[in-house]
Write an enzyme that holds these catalytic residues in place. Structure first.
Site: not given
Ligand code: IMP
Length: 430
Positions: A13, A15-16, A130, A40-41, A225
């Site tokens: 998150d 701001g990529k 997520t 989520g970009h 991420q």
């Molecule tokens: P998963 O990728 O859905 O398995 O989630 C694993 C962890 O990564 C959790 O703490 C999510 O909140 C975090 N996470 C996954 N994708 C993002 C992202 O795009 N931004 C921030 N946190 C993320």
């Protein structure tokens, strides 16, 4: 031309999306290399806000070809939904503009059901995923039982693979987690329909990128991420199941390290994280609310994918140094500097203390991390609204000093600073 990489330097998150959108103006190809629709970009152009989960942020530029690389896990339903939404807004998502690696693995409803079941079973120990099926899809990939996008070109084999996949996962869902089984025929029929639409988009991402580079075209690898969510270098087990770091860009696209040019880290001017796990500079109370925002604006600190309020804290140089080491950052983009306006004094964590002993590196185990007390430097803030500033020299002196401080502490230049959500609200520092 080289392959330039954009990396999240914190917990995602950062701001990529907006930085990718900015740099995509000079790129020929933009490729996503890891994660899936857990990302989520957000790209804001005037009044238009584009929220992208799977499709590279370069898609908004009509001269850029976008690739979803082999390191990504694709939920085809989400992908098609995103493609349709973009097409409805006049964005070209034809196979010439959007290509998918044959080697990318697919996320199925069985993965999503398992993600939910596992999180429920973890109870208080939940990772806070997520719930998009990311972990189970990568588990199948590593277990060599996954289904790859290449099967979209072979309807018969795809149908067989989906049947076997759903039946195998139903065993686990029903016997271990007491859940209802999925209907394999329904899933297979859905995937047959997805295949028809997505098969024309299939490519070998490594070959396409190699060819582009050889022809003098510039390629931008868009990270999802962030470094602290990396399966190896993040805050395990509170991480995602892929490698969002620079090494992941290479394996996730199918090219070697010699093609790499710049490696740009993206960091917020403070720190946020979603999900569980230790967070040394975390704030609560008024300052947390001040940094998070109320949720009334799309740029407030609420998850783009899940809508969850993000945890917030001061900037942590220990984390940024860790990100620098893991990724060999050549530069940093600092986002959301405007959010710090009006705060009288701004803290920056420069090291951790455990039982009176100072450490300057990011610990590998969470028990140690949970005991880390941040050591802060305090910098004077600025009162002025900086959202309309476009020239570094026009920033208040203390805002300039803050940026210079981060750059010097990290030993990396900061050529891009964002001061608002809009595409234009960017300072390019020469
Ligand atoms: P998963 O990728 O859905 O398995 O989630 C694993 C962890 O990564 C959790 O703490 C999510 O909140 C975090 N996470 C996954 N994708 C993002 C992202 O795009 N931004 C921030 N946190 C993320």
């Amino acid at each position: 031309m080289p392959l330039n990489i954009i990396i999240g330097a914190q917990w995602g998150d950062e701001g990529k999306g907006r930085i990718t959108d900015l740099l995509a103006a000079k790129a020929d190809v933009v490729a996503r290399y890891s994660g899936g629709d857990n990302a989520g970009h957000t790209v804001t152009i005037g009044a238009d806000v584009f929220k992208l989960h799977l499709i590279p942020s370069g898609i908004i530029h009509d001269t850029v070809a976008c690739i979803i690389g082999n390191g990504v896990v694709i939920n085809p339903k989400v992908l098609l939904h995103e493609m349709d939404a973009l097409a409805a807004r006049g964005v070209d998502v034809s196979p010439a503009c959007l290509q998918i690696s044959r080697r990318a693995h697919l996320i199925t409803p069985a993965h999503i059901a398992l993600d939910k079941a596992k999180e429920m079973q973890r109870g208080a120990e939940a990772i806070g995923t997520t719930l998009r099926g990311i972990g189970p899809a990568y588990t199948d990939k590593i277990s060599r039982t996954g289904i790859r996008a290449g099967l979209f070109a072979d309807p018969e084999e795809l149908a067989e693979a989906i049947q076997a996949h759903v039946e195998a996962h139903n065993e686990v869902l029903t016997k271990i987690y007491n859940m209802e089984p999925l209907d394999a025929n329904v899933v297979a029929a859905d995937f047959a329909a997805y295949a028809q639409r997505l098969a024309p988009h299939l490519v070998d991402s490594g070959v396409v990128i190699d060819e582009a580079l050889r022809n003098g075209r510039s390629v931008l690898a868009e990270g999802a991420q962030g470094t602290l969510l990396d399966i190896d270098h993040g805050t395990y087990p509170f991480v995602t199941s892929s490698a969002p770091t620079a090494g992941g860009a290479l394996t996730g696209l199918g090219v070697g390290p010699k093609v790499v040019g710049e490696i740009m880290g993206v960091a917020k001017a403070f720190t946020t994280r979603v999900g569980s796990g230790p967070f040394p500079t975390e704030l609560d109370g008024d300052m947390a609310m001040r940094l998070r925002g109320t949720g009334a604006n799309p740029w407030d600190e609420y998850g783009t994918t899940t809508g969850r309020p993000r945890r917030v804290g001061w900037l942590d140089m220990v984390i940024l140094r860790h990100a620098h080491r893991v990724n060999s950052l050549t530069e940093l983009a600092l986002t959301k500097l405007d959010i710090l306006s009006g705060i009288p004094e701004i803290k920056v964590c420069v090291g951790y203390e455990i039982d009176g002993v100072r450490i300057d590196y990011f610990p590998s185990d969470l028990r140690t991390l949970a005991r880390c007390q941040p050591i802060y430097d305090t910098l004077p803030g600025w009162q002025e609204d900086i959202m309309d500033v476009r020239d570094f020299a026009q920033l208040p002196a203390n805002a300039q000093a803050y940026v210079n401080y981060v750059s010097e502490q990290l030993g990396v230049p900061i050529p891009i600073i964002s001061v608002g959500p809009g595409r234009a609200q960017t300072i390019l520092k020469g």
